[in-house]
Write a protein that holds these residues in place. Structure first.
Motif, mmCIF file in Angstrom:
data_model
loop_
_atom_site.group_PDB
_atom_site.id
_atom_site.type_symbol
_atom_site.label_atom_id
_atom_site.label_comp_id
_atom_site.label_asym_id
_atom_site.label_seq_id
_atom_site.Cartn_x
_atom_site.Cartn_y
_atom_site.Cartn_z
ATOM 1 N N SER A 455 33.177 51.697 47.709
ATOM 2 C CA SER A 455 32.361 50.491 47.540
ATOM 3 C C SER A 455 32.106 50.221 46.062
ATOM 4 O O SER A 455 32.139 49.072 45.613
ATOM 5 C CB SER A 455 31.034 50.648 48.282
ATOM 6 O OG SER A 455 30.243 49.497 48.169
ATOM 7 N N GLY A 456 31.889 51.300 45.296
ATOM 8 C CA GLY A 456 31.685 51.163 43.855
ATOM 9 C C GLY A 456 32.925 50.626 43.150
ATOM 10 O O GLY A 456 32.821 49.828 42.213
ATOM 11 N N VAL A 457 34.102 51.050 43.603
ATOM 12 C CA VAL A 457 35.359 50.554 43.016
ATOM 13 C C VAL A 457 35.519 49.064 43.285
ATOM 14 O O VAL A 457 35.823 48.282 42.380
ATOM 15 C CB VAL A 457 36.566 51.339 43.575
ATOM 16 C CG1 VAL A 457 37.878 50.650 43.200
ATOM 17 C CG2 VAL A 457 36.556 52.772 43.057
ATOM 18 N N VAL A 458 35.313 48.656 44.544
ATOM 19 C CA VAL A 458 35.407 47.232 44.889
ATOM 20 C C VAL A 458 34.436 46.422 44.030
ATOM 21 O O VAL A 458 34.801 45.407 43.413
ATOM 22 C CB VAL A 458 35.115 46.995 46.381
ATOM 23 C CG1 VAL A 458 34.957 45.507 46.677
ATOM 24 C CG2 VAL A 458 36.216 47.588 47.240
ATOM 25 N N SER A 459 33.200 46.870 43.982
ATOM 26 C CA SER A 459 32.154 46.118 43.287
ATOM 27 C C SER A 459 32.402 46.068 41.786
ATOM 28 O O SER A 459 32.291 45.008 41.155
ATOM 29 C CB SER A 459 30.795 46.744 43.591
ATOM 30 O OG SER A 459 30.582 46.852 44.987
ATOM 31 N N ARG A 460 32.743 47.213 41.199
ATOM 32 C CA ARG A 460 32.980 47.252 39.761
ATOM 33 C C ARG A 460 34.161 46.387 39.351
ATOM 34 O O ARG A 460 34.082 45.598 38.397
ATOM 35 C CB ARG A 460 33.201 48.706 39.318
ATOM 36 C CG ARG A 460 33.758 48.883 37.910
ATOM 37 C CD ARG A 460 32.978 48.111 36.861
ATOM 38 N NE ARG A 460 31.598 48.555 36.766
ATOM 39 C CZ ARG A 460 30.622 47.860 36.153
ATOM 40 N NH1 ARG A 460 30.897 46.656 35.659
ATOM 41 N NH2 ARG A 460 29.393 48.326 36.081
ATOM 42 N N LEU A 461 35.280 46.510 40.059
ATOM 43 C CA LEU A 461 36.470 45.767 39.658
ATOM 44 C C LEU A 461 36.318 44.270 39.901
ATOM 45 O O LEU A 461 36.753 43.451 39.091
ATOM 46 C CB LEU A 461 37.707 46.313 40.381
ATOM 47 C CG LEU A 461 38.075 47.767 40.041
ATOM 48 C CD1 LEU A 461 39.361 48.175 40.755
ATOM 49 C CD2 LEU A 461 38.221 47.963 38.531
ATOM 50 N N MET A 462 35.682 43.886 41.008
ATOM 51 C CA MET A 462 35.434 42.462 41.252
ATOM 52 C C MET A 462 34.531 41.894 40.154
ATOM 53 O O MET A 462 34.740 40.782 39.652
ATOM 54 C CB MET A 462 34.789 42.260 42.619
ATOM 55 C CG MET A 462 35.673 42.598 43.801
ATOM 56 S SD MET A 462 37.034 41.451 44.057
ATOM 57 C CE MET A 462 36.173 40.031 44.711
ATOM 58 N N ASN A 463 33.519 42.656 39.775
ATOM 59 C CA ASN A 463 32.600 42.254 38.710
ATOM 60 C C ASN A 463 33.340 42.111 37.385
ATOM 61 O O ASN A 463 33.185 41.113 36.674
ATOM 62 C CB ASN A 463 31.485 43.295 38.609
ATOM 63 C CG ASN A 463 30.467 42.981 37.527
ATOM 64 O OD1 ASN A 463 30.801 42.923 36.350
ATOM 65 N ND2 ASN A 463 29.220 42.828 37.918
ATOM 66 N N ASP A 464 34.161 43.100 37.050
ATOM 67 C CA ASP A 464 34.874 43.085 35.774
ATOM 68 C C ASP A 464 35.870 41.935 35.685
ATOM 69 O O ASP A 464 35.966 41.247 34.666
ATOM 70 C CB ASP A 464 35.616 44.408 35.577
ATOM 71 C CG ASP A 464 34.683 45.553 35.194
ATOM 72 O OD1 ASP A 464 33.473 45.309 35.047
ATOM 73 O OD2 ASP A 464 35.177 46.682 35.039
ATOM 74 N N ILE A 465 36.631 41.747 36.732
ATOM 75 C CA ILE A 465 37.641 40.687 36.734
ATOM 76 C C ILE A 465 36.979 39.319 36.534
ATOM 77 O O ILE A 465 37.488 38.460 35.815
ATOM 78 C CB ILE A 465 38.457 40.719 38.037
ATOM 79 C CG1 ILE A 465 39.347 41.969 38.079
ATOM 80 C CG2 ILE A 465 39.314 39.470 38.176
ATOM 81 C CD1 ILE A 465 39.995 42.218 39.430
ATOM 82 N N ALA A 466 35.815 39.150 37.152
ATOM 83 C CA ALA A 466 35.120 37.858 37.059
ATOM 84 C C ALA A 466 34.399 37.668 35.742
ATOM 85 O O ALA A 466 34.369 36.563 35.195
ATOM 86 C CB ALA A 466 34.131 37.727 38.217
ATOM 87 N N GLY A 467 33.797 38.736 35.212
ATOM 88 C CA GLY A 467 32.880 38.563 34.093
ATOM 89 C C GLY A 467 33.351 39.051 32.743
ATOM 90 O O GLY A 467 32.626 38.905 31.755
ATOM 91 N N HIS A 468 34.567 39.598 32.651
ATOM 92 C CA HIS A 468 34.922 40.290 31.409
ATOM 93 C C HIS A 468 35.031 39.339 30.215
ATOM 94 O O HIS A 468 34.666 39.708 29.089
ATOM 95 C CB HIS A 468 36.231 41.076 31.596
ATOM 96 C CG HIS A 468 37.471 40.245 31.563
ATOM 97 N ND1 HIS A 468 38.305 40.228 30.476
ATOM 98 C CD2 HIS A 468 38.004 39.407 32.477
ATOM 99 C CE1 HIS A 468 39.316 39.410 30.730
ATOM 100 N NE2 HIS A 468 39.158 38.904 31.922
#
Length: 567
Positions: A455-468
């Motif tokens: 769940s942390g991987v999904v959340s972190r990567l979705m967050n990073d891709i959107a907000g980087h």
């Protein structure tokens, strides 16, 4: 559970302005909601009308229960009824009955699979999805019959839009070795995107369009229910009992959520959070929306309150570590968190003393409540989870201030924790009563906990891709996108594609962890799933709607917490 916080003295505005000068800023806009939900904090809602609604709901629930448990000759009727109950947002009222019916269907799966529905794609896909959702390890080989000798899906399925849609939704319950589902998903997406407009009804086209943007398994249950209720109403064959119950239940639960958010808004105003933390995102409403996406059921009122307050403070700390503070300051603050003592704030900058005191006050209030209920041991775990979380913030702050771009192997163990899944789940345990025991805290803090990691991987990567991009513009530690680009010498687009594949694999990890037998009770694992679902909704179009909630996030909040369903 009422958790008031005594206001902490804060520097005068003049002092505040001079103190903040010269620091980095996230340039966050103020809250778009202001005091809107404060009006719901009072008891002005008519208890009589609520009582009438609750009476109607109980009567309708009895009718649906009879529908579920009544004798039905064809399993397909049961499957479709269960699917409608789940999609329309009523499943939490009928968990025992649904479990019994699906267990019965699973036991007779072989006879059902080989019966009259042998060549029906919709039925086969629905059977597979509902059983997988319930934790049964149904083999994906049941789809082999829809392939030709070369292993390609039959061209005759192209015109079966309901079947393709059911297949599409089923594919999102896949495990790592379910290779046929990878082919099935590609096949379903290709033909759903190019369906002949003449062979699909207007309602079906709406369902296809929504599903392609937001698969049901990865959506927030209440948002999906709101959307499906409207589509279900347009179906000529809809059941009036189900529809009436769904609307009444949605509106009644919405009223409860509105009142909770009103009370939390009052807490935030009493705390004077907007003035005390001008350098941070004021996203109280969005945070409550987030927490209600993980725990929406009426009985989790205390859980939502605790989570919203704690995670709101954590969001402020996130902006302190990421943007506002110096490296020396965050080192002092992290050490203070490790000590967890009021005297530890001595020596901290004045704005950090306010942050620190606010945290201590909140946990003191929580501690009094759990101690009163004979569960004082919970507070130790809650503090340890917070300490762990702040360590990850400090690690990332050091990367930024030292201009260090970590490898993915260095980045992910830290960043997938800093996204907050473990902190959120462990903190939520405080409000869940006796169903949570010490062993579950131990599991979360000290075991492998594959589900939470995924769940942390999904959340972190979705967050990073959107907000980087936005984060790099304002000055921020490298995200997974930058780390991947540097480590593998690839373009931004190539990095994003590779990270999306990791997201898909993490979803498969979660699907496998939800399969019987589970390491901890399945209801707890579903909360971890819900955490990832919220991230998928908030970041699925590669925009950070939490930091910039003016359009899509406002629409999401409005649909769940403002606009009721017309009866």
């Amino acid at each position: 559970m009422d958790l008031p916080i005594t206001a902490v003295p804060f520097p005068s505005p003049a002092h505040q302005t001079s103190h903040f000068a010269g620091r980095r800023s996230g340039n966050f806009h103020s809250s778009i909601w202001g005091d809107y939900f404060l009006k719901y904090a009072s008891d002005s809602n008519s208890m009589r009308s609520q009582g009438t609604a609750e009476e109607r709901i109980e009567r309708l629930k009895g009718e649906v229960r009879k529908m579920l448990t009544g004798a039905m000759d064809k399993p397909l009727q049961k499957l479709n009824l269960i699917d409608q109950i789940q999609r329309i947002g009523l499943a939490y009222h009928f968990e025992i009955e649904i479990d019994e019916q699906l267990e019965q269907i699973h036991k007779s799966n072989f006879e059902f699979h080989c019966g009259d529905n042998n060549d029906d794609l919709h039925t086969t896909a629905l059977l597979f999805r509902l059983l997988r959702q319930q934790g049964y390890n149904v083999s994906c080989e049941i789809f082999n019959k829809f392939q030709d000798k070369e292993g390609n899906f039959s061209k005759s399925l192209v015109a079966d839009v309901p079947g393709l849609l059911s297949l599409f939704e089923a594919c999102h319950l896949g495990f790592h070795d379910d290779n046929i589902l990878n082919d099935a998903l590609t096949f379903a997406i290709t033909h759903l995107k190019s369906i002949d407009k003449g062979i699909a009804s207007c309602n079906l086209k709406k369902q296809v369009s929504h599903a392609l943007n937001q698969p049901n398994h990865r959506g927030m249950p209440r948002l999906e229910a709101r959307n499906y209720i409207q589509l279900y109403q347009e179906e000529p064959s809809h059941d009036e009992v189900l529809l009436s119950l769904a609307k009444l239940d949605f509106n009644l639960l919405q009223e409860q959520h509105q009142k909770e958010l009103g009370n939390i808004t009052r807490w935030w105003k009493d705390l004077d959070g907007e003035r005390k933390f001008p350098f941070a995102r004021d996203r109280l409403v969005e945070m409550y929306f987030w927490m209600s996406g993980v725990y929406f059921e009426p009985e989790y009122e205390a859980t939502r309150e605790i989570l919203t307050k704690v995670m709101m403070i954590v969001s402020i700390f996130d902006d302190v570590y990421d943007i506002y503070a110096t490296l020396e300051e965050v080192e002092l603050f992290t050490k203070a968190i490790e000590r967890w003592d009021v005297d530890a704030k001595d020596g901290l900058p004045e704005y950090m003393q306010v942050c620190y005191q606010t945290l201590l006050d909140l946990y003191d209030e929580i501690g009094c409540e759990v101690t009163r209920k004979g569960r004082s041991y919970c507070l130790f775990y809650a503090k340890e989870l917070m300490k762990n979380h702040m360590r990850t913030y400090f690690a990332q702050a050091k990367w930024f201030h030292k201009n260090h771009v970590p490898t993915m192997e260095e980045y992910m163990p830290i960043a997938s924790l800093s996204i907050g899944c473990e902190l959120l789940l462990g903190t939520s345990f405080l409000g869940m009563g006796d169903i949570v025991t010490k062993s579950y805290f131990d599991w979360l803090l000290f075991s492998d906990r594959k589900m939470a990691k995924a769940s942390g991987v999904v959340s972190r990567l979705m967050n990073d891709i959107a907000g980087h991009k936005f984060e790099q513009e304002r000055g921020h530690t490298a995200s997974s996108v930058e780390c991947f680009m540097k480590q593998y010498s690839v373009t931004e687009q190539e990095a994003k594609e590779a990270l999306h594949k990791q997201v898909v694999n993490a979803w498969k990890d979660m699907n496998e962890e939800l399969c019987h037998p589970t390491v901890v009770p399945r209801p707890l694992l579903v909360r971890i799933l819900n955490f990832a679902r919220v991230f998928h909704v908030v970041y699925n179009d590669e925009i950070d709607h939490y930091s910039h909630p003016g359009t899509k996030f406002k629409e999401l909040v409005t649909s769940l917490l403002v606009d009721s369903l017309p009866m």
